[in-house]
Scaffold this motif. Structure first.
Motif, PDB file in Angstrom:
ATOM      1  N   THR A 288      39.093  41.331  51.756  1.00 29.06           N
ATOM      2  CA  THR A 288      39.159  40.195  52.673  1.00 29.06           C
ATOM      3  C   THR A 288      38.601  38.942  52.018  1.00 29.06           C
ATOM      4  O   THR A 288      39.213  37.860  52.074  1.00 29.06           O
ATOM      5  CB  THR A 288      38.384  40.503  53.964  1.00 29.06           C
ATOM      6  OG1 THR A 288      38.946  41.656  54.593  1.00 29.06           O
ATOM      7  CG2 THR A 288      38.445  39.326  54.927  1.00 29.06           C
ATOM      8  N   GLN A 289      37.448  39.048  51.378  1.00 30.24           N
ATOM      9  CA  GLN A 289      36.853  37.883  50.722  1.00 30.24           C
ATOM     10  C   GLN A 289      37.729  37.374  49.585  1.00 30.24           C
ATOM     11  O   GLN A 289      37.932  36.169  49.437  1.00 30.24           O
ATOM     12  CB  GLN A 289      35.478  38.257  50.165  1.00 30.24           C
ATOM     13  CG  GLN A 289      34.407  38.494  51.211  1.00 30.24           C
ATOM     14  CD  GLN A 289      33.127  39.004  50.566  1.00 30.24           C
ATOM     15  OE1 GLN A 289      33.140  39.949  49.781  1.00 30.24           O
ATOM     16  NE2 GLN A 289      32.009  38.367  50.909  1.00 30.24           N
ATOM     17  N   ALA A 290      38.247  38.294  48.768  1.00 26.64           N
ATOM     18  CA  ALA A 290      39.040  37.878  47.612  1.00 26.64           C
ATOM     19  C   ALA A 290      40.260  37.079  48.034  1.00 26.64           C
ATOM     20  O   ALA A 290      40.637  36.102  47.366  1.00 26.64           O
ATOM     21  CB  ALA A 290      39.458  39.099  46.801  1.00 26.64           C
ATOM     22  N   LEU A 291      40.892  37.456  49.143  1.00 22.91           N
ATOM     23  CA  LEU A 291      42.077  36.741  49.587  1.00 22.91           C
ATOM     24  C   LEU A 291      41.726  35.443  50.313  1.00 22.91           C
ATOM     25  O   LEU A 291      42.299  34.386  50.027  1.00 22.91           O
ATOM     26  CB  LEU A 291      42.920  37.642  50.487  1.00 22.91           C
ATOM     27  CG  LEU A 291      43.634  38.796  49.774  1.00 22.91           C
ATOM     28  CD1 LEU A 291      44.366  39.679  50.779  1.00 22.91           C
ATOM     29  CD2 LEU A 291      44.610  38.273  48.731  1.00 22.91           C
ATOM     30  N   LEU A 292      40.789  35.504  51.234  1.00 27.17           N
ATOM     31  CA  LEU A 292      40.465  34.309  52.008  1.00 27.17           C
ATOM     32  C   LEU A 292      39.752  33.258  51.162  1.00 27.17           C
ATOM     33  O   LEU A 292      39.803  32.065  51.476  1.00 27.17           O
ATOM     34  CB  LEU A 292      39.608  34.678  53.219  1.00 27.17           C
ATOM     35  CG  LEU A 292      40.245  35.655  54.218  1.00 27.17           C
ATOM     36  CD1 LEU A 292      39.392  35.770  55.468  1.00 27.17           C
ATOM     37  CD2 LEU A 292      41.673  35.242  54.576  1.00 27.17           C
ATOM     38  N   GLU A 293      39.111  33.678  50.081  1.00 25.68           N
ATOM     39  CA  GLU A 293      38.431  32.731  49.185  1.00 25.68           C
ATOM     40  C   GLU A 293      39.162  32.602  47.854  1.00 25.68           C
ATOM     41  O   GLU A 293      38.587  32.157  46.855  1.00 25.68           O
ATOM     42  CB  GLU A 293      36.999  33.206  48.941  1.00 25.68           C
ATOM     43  CG  GLU A 293      36.162  33.319  50.210  1.00 25.68           C
ATOM     44  CD  GLU A 293      34.809  33.987  49.977  1.00 25.68           C
ATOM     45  OE1 GLU A 293      34.395  34.071  48.797  1.00 25.68           O
ATOM     46  OE2 GLU A 293      34.186  34.420  50.961  1.00 25.68           O
ATOM     47  N   ALA A 294      40.439  32.955  47.821  1.00 22.57           N
ATOM     48  CA  ALA A 294      41.189  32.967  46.561  1.00 22.57           C
ATOM     49  C   ALA A 294      41.223  31.602  45.894  1.00 22.57           C
ATOM     50  O   ALA A 294      41.284  31.502  44.663  1.00 22.57           O
ATOM     51  CB  ALA A 294      42.612  33.462  46.821  1.00 22.57           C
ATOM     52  N   HIS A 295      41.162  30.544  46.673  1.00 19.92           N
ATOM     53  CA  HIS A 295      41.192  29.190  46.097  1.00 19.92           C
ATOM     54  C   HIS A 295      39.924  28.859  45.333  1.00 19.92           C
ATOM     55  O   HIS A 295      39.908  27.922  44.523  1.00 19.92           O
ATOM     56  CB  HIS A 295      41.402  28.161  47.209  1.00 19.92           C
ATOM     57  CG  HIS A 295      40.365  28.240  48.290  1.00 19.92           C
ATOM     58  ND1 HIS A 295      40.397  29.204  49.280  1.00 19.92           N
ATOM     59  CD2 HIS A 295      39.261  27.490  48.533  1.00 19.92           C
ATOM     60  CE1 HIS A 295      39.365  29.028  50.081  1.00 19.92           C
ATOM     61  NE2 HIS A 295      38.657  28.005  49.651  1.00 19.92           N
ATOM     62  N   ASP A 296      38.837  29.594  45.586  1.00 16.77           N
ATOM     63  CA  ASP A 296      37.566  29.366  44.895  1.00 16.77           C
ATOM     64  C   ASP A 296      37.334  30.357  43.763  1.00 16.77           C
ATOM     65  O   ASP A 296      36.269  30.327  43.140  1.00 16.77           O
ATOM     66  CB  ASP A 296      36.395  29.464  45.890  1.00 16.77           C
ATOM     67  CG  ASP A 296      36.303  28.234  46.781  1.00 16.77           C
ATOM     68  OD1 ASP A 296      36.701  27.136  46.338  1.00 16.77           O
ATOM     69  OD2 ASP A 296      35.844  28.373  47.931  1.00 16.77           O
ATOM     70  N   VAL A 297      38.286  31.236  43.516  1.00 15.18           N
ATOM     71  CA  VAL A 297      38.142  32.253  42.463  1.00 15.18           C
ATOM     72  C   VAL A 297      38.938  31.801  41.250  1.00 15.18           C
ATOM     73  O   VAL A 297      40.181  31.817  41.286  1.00 15.18           O
ATOM     74  CB  VAL A 297      38.640  33.625  42.953  1.00 15.18           C
ATOM     75  CG1 VAL A 297      38.574  34.644  41.815  1.00 15.18           C
ATOM     76  CG2 VAL A 297      37.822  34.099  44.143  1.00 15.18           C
ATOM     77  N   PRO A 298      38.282  31.374  40.161  1.00 16.47           N
ATOM     78  CA  PRO A 298      39.042  30.933  38.988  1.00 16.47           C
ATOM     79  C   PRO A 298      39.798  32.062  38.306  1.00 16.47           C
ATOM     80  O   PRO A 298      40.907  31.858  37.816  1.00 16.47           O
ATOM     81  CB  PRO A 298      37.974  30.325  38.065  1.00 16.47           C
ATOM     82  CG  PRO A 298      36.677  30.880  38.542  1.00 16.47           C
ATOM     83  CD  PRO A 298      36.833  31.177  39.990  1.00 16.47           C
ATOM     84  N   SER A 299      39.209  33.255  38.266  1.00 16.27           N
ATOM     85  CA  SER A 299      39.886  34.385  37.631  1.00 16.27           C
ATOM     86  C   SER A 299      39.176  35.675  38.001  1.00 16.27           C
ATOM     87  O   SER A 299      38.048  35.660  38.509  1.00 16.27           O
ATOM     88  CB  SER A 299      39.905  34.226  36.101  1.00 16.27           C
ATOM     89  OG  SER A 299      38.586  34.207  35.595  1.00 16.27           O
ATOM     90  N   LEU A 300      39.834  36.778  37.727  1.00 18.90           N
ATOM     91  CA  LEU A 300      39.237  38.093  37.923  1.00 18.90           C
ATOM     92  C   LEU A 300      38.501  38.500  36.654  1.00 18.90           C
ATOM     93  O   LEU A 300      38.845  38.074  35.552  1.00 18.90           O
ATOM     94  CB  LEU A 300      40.313  39.119  38.257  1.00 18.90           C
ATOM     95  CG  LEU A 300      41.150  38.821  39.510  1.00 18.90           C
ATOM     96  CD1 LEU A 300      42.257  39.843  39.667  1.00 18.90           C
ATOM     97  CD2 LEU A 300      40.270  38.793  40.753  1.00 18.90           C
ATOM     98  N   ALA A 301      37.466  39.309  36.787  1.00 17.70           N
ATOM     99  CA  ALA A 301      36.661  39.761  35.644  1.00 17.70           C
ATOM    100  C   ALA A 301      36.690  41.281  35.615  1.00 17.70           C
ATOM    101  O   ALA A 301      35.698  41.946  35.902  1.00 17.70           O
ATOM    102  CB  ALA A 301      35.231  39.240  35.763  1.00 17.70           C
ATOM    103  N   LEU A 302      37.834  41.823  35.254  1.00 22.75           N
ATOM    104  CA  LEU A 302      38.068  43.264  35.352  1.00 22.75           C
ATOM    105  C   LEU A 302      37.593  44.007  34.109  1.00 22.75           C
ATOM    106  O   LEU A 302      37.598  43.446  33.007  1.00 22.75           O
ATOM    107  CB  LEU A 302      39.557  43.514  35.581  1.00 22.75           C
ATOM    108  CG  LEU A 302      40.099  42.878  36.874  1.00 22.75           C
ATOM    109  CD1 LEU A 302      41.612  42.872  36.878  1.00 22.75           C
ATOM    110  CD2 LEU A 302      39.564  43.625  38.088  1.00 22.75           C
ATOM    111  N   PRO A 303      37.190  45.271  34.242  1.00 22.38           N
ATOM    112  CA  PRO A 303      36.687  46.040  33.096  1.00 22.38           C
ATOM    113  C   PRO A 303      37.715  46.236  31.990  1.00 22.38           C
ATOM    114  O   PRO A 303      37.359  46.344  30.824  1.00 22.38           O
ATOM    115  CB  PRO A 303      36.286  47.388  33.710  1.00 22.38           C
ATOM    116  CG  PRO A 303      36.108  47.117  35.162  1.00 22.38           C
ATOM    117  CD  PRO A 303      37.046  46.014  35.504  1.00 22.38           C
ATOM    118  N   ALA A 304      38.995  46.312  32.340  1.00 22.39           N
ATOM    119  CA  ALA A 304      40.063  46.483  31.356  1.00 22.39           C
ATOM    120  C   ALA A 304      41.160  45.471  31.660  1.00 22.39           C
ATOM    121  O   ALA A 304      41.522  45.278  32.825  1.00 22.39           O
ATOM    122  CB  ALA A 304      40.632  47.901  31.406  1.00 22.39           C
TER     123      ALA A 304
END
Length: 559
Positions: A26-42
């Motif tokens: 829910t947070q990732a989608l509703l705040e997607a405009h404030d997320v510059p990128s994902l920081a995934l392990p792989a």
């Protein structure tokens, strides 16, 4: 135990201070405009997370854009509107029961409740991690084996679960209780996960919101009426049809995709995560991974791959086949494929991905700015030994001038293809120089599949320069003088790097190469080999050649 992905944190994102906080769905989608990128392990997790969760939730909850104007409105607003946020939040609440990762009584997310192997055994959670030795999959450098106990936190387990559905190895899989196709406790003939059969191409924007929009296909007729993501399968609204298996059971089927949502969330395996309670919270230590649904063929609605087009396919074969990335090559080596905007008519040829064609159409129609800082990320896994092991991961990022995707005759597109073609021709000239020097010294040319080539050194040396050129061409637009200036600078770099490598080859040639020798193919001497190479430079790099000719003409004669 319970861990609901709608409300619990599990998606790592890049923070302002270099930290990697985890957000709920829910947070990732509703705040997607404030997320510059994902920081995934792989790195290969990005297309898995985007396809299996983020993109289908948005498309199913809000509908796909149905016109370029609709797409532009959504993109330029830069975030989900208040109404869209309410629709997304309501959608996630209604489907929340299908997003519980550790549910043992209902349908756990992307799994089969109570899935059991015919042998009664479970396997180490390392089975989900392709970089860890497990079964036949034995990476060269691995600190763990399947005998080691690996405890995955729920966020880690969720990401690797999605990764397995997309990228899992092929061949033999555990036979599951309830699967009528099990023989001798196993199933055979399993293909890799669907992304393992593609050269994945993902357009990326400045924020997670823009990335979701860049990966949202414009569907003029909307979604197919019976299309649905995996968590909506086998419901009153989307019942299974004859011949189609419920992904929440051990039974699987071979079929075609219903539509985009079904394709994105394809359940290529039947999986159960086995969690135990620890003082630190629930941990996944064991898994069951069995055969899952098999895709009859990759449909042309697949948005994340380029294609090889055959205008005259054999009977029963499609005209379009997914095109995979080549190991050991940077993404810019394949720019001719990324920029192949039309179907080839004579013989087999490349055809770029649906989403990159869409970006070009949006730019051509004025719905996306030509100077938009688009990035194109490419992903692939190289499999070996009947695709039962992972040998290499292929990951790269390119700055992509949007104008290069607008039209076949775009000045920027032609400039990009000219630059890449020049690097290829000069690289082949260096390889020919090496072969001619070997002949001149009394040796034989290297076999095609043996030894290293100077062209590989050249392409490596040019990597930063190509990326810089692509970044600069974003802003060139229709400015002919600027385009010519950028290409002139590029040719100077290419000339200098190629000359440096050629000088090293000539310096390493033995003295016998100066005198040369006669062969059936002709006469070979080091001087003749160098002259041939220089002729290619002058013919291939006209701007740099003109600059050198002008410099030579202005030099005062020696006294």
């Amino acid at each position: 135990m319970s861990y609901n992905l709608v409300t619990e944190p599990w998606i790592p994102v890049s923070g302002d201070q270099g930290q990697t906080p985890e957000l709920s769905l829910t947070q990732a989608l509703l705040e997607a405009h404030d997320v510059p990128s994902l920081a995934l392990p792989a790195p290969t997790m990005l297309p898995a997370l985007l396809r299996q969760v983020l993109l289908p939730v948005v498309l199913h909850a809000l509908g796909a854009p149905r016109t370029f104007e609709d797409w532009q409105r959504r993109f330029e607003q830069g975030r989900f509107t208040k109404d869209e946020r309410e629709l997304l939040a309501d959608y996630l609440r209604r489907h929340q029961h299908r997003f519980d990762l550790l549910s043992a009584t209902d349908r756990p997310f992307a799994q089969v409740a109570n899935l059991r192997a015919a042998s009664g055994e479970t396997k180490s959670a390392t089975l989900l991690l392709p970089s860890v030795a497990s079964g036949n999959n034995v990476p060269l450098f691995s600190a763990f084996t399947e005998a080691d106990v690996v405890e995955l936190t729920p966020p880690q387990a969720a990401l690797w679960l999605l990764h397995a559905h997309c990228w899992d190895t092929a061949a033999i899989k555990t036979g599951a209780v309830g699967d009528p196709k099990v023989k001798a406790g196993k199933t055979t003939g399993n293909p890799t996960g669907p992304l393992g059969q593609l050269g994945v191409i993902v357009p990326v924007g400045r924020t997670l919101y823009e990335t979701i929009m860049l990966n949202s296909p414009v569907l003029f007729d909307g979604l197919e009426p019976d299309d649905r993501p995996q968590w909506a399968a086998a419901t009153e609204d989307y019942p299974t049809t004859p011949g189609e298996a419920d992904p929440g059971t051990a039974v699987w089927s071979e079929r075609s995709a219903r539509g985009v949502l079904d394709q994105l969330t394809w359940q290529s395996r039947r999986i159960r995560l086995v969690a135990t309670e620890t003082p630190q919270g629930p941990r996944v230590t064991r898994v069951v991974v069995a055969a899952g649904d098999r895709l009859r063929l990759t449909p042309d609605l697949e948005p994340h791959t380029a294609w090889t087009h055959n205008p005259k396919p054999k009977p029963g074969q499609p005209a379009l086949r997914p095109r995979r990335h080549r190991s050991g090559r940077s993404a810019w080596h394949g720019l001719d494929t990324l920029l192949a905007l039309s179907l080839p008519t004579d013989g087999e040829g490349p055809y770029t991905s649906r989403l990159l064609r869409q970006v070009g159409e949006l730019d051509a129609e004025g719905f996306l700015a030509p100077a938009y800082p688009l990035r194109v990320e490419t992903y692939g896994l190289e499999y070996g030994n009947q695709s039962a092991v992972v040998e290499n991961a292929i990951v790269d990022t390119l700055p992509m001038p949007v104008a290069a995707l607008a039209a076949e005759d775009s000045d920027v597109r032609l400039a990009v293809l000219e630059a890449v073609g020049q690097a290829d021709r000069v690289g082949r000239a260096l390889d020919r120089l090496l072969m001619d020097l070997r002949r001149a010294a009394g040796g034989e040319p290297l076999p095609r599949d043996k030894g290293s080539r100077p062209s590989e050194l050249l392409l490596y040396a040019l990597d930063a320069a190509v990326r810089q050129l692509l970044s600069q061409l974003r802003h060139a637009g229709g400015d002919f003088d600027r385009l010519e200036g950028e290409l002139a600078d590029w040719e100077e770099i290419l000339w200098s790097q190629a000359s440096l490598i050629a000088s090293q080859l000539l310096a390493a040639a033995p003295p016998t190469a100066f005198g040369g020798r006669e062969t059936k193919e002709g006469t070979f001497r080091s001087a003749m080999a160098e002259r041939g190479f220089r002729n290619v430079l002058y013919a291939t790099l006209p701007r740099a050649a003109d600059a050198r000719t002008s410099q030579a003409a202005t030099k005062e004669p020696a006294v």
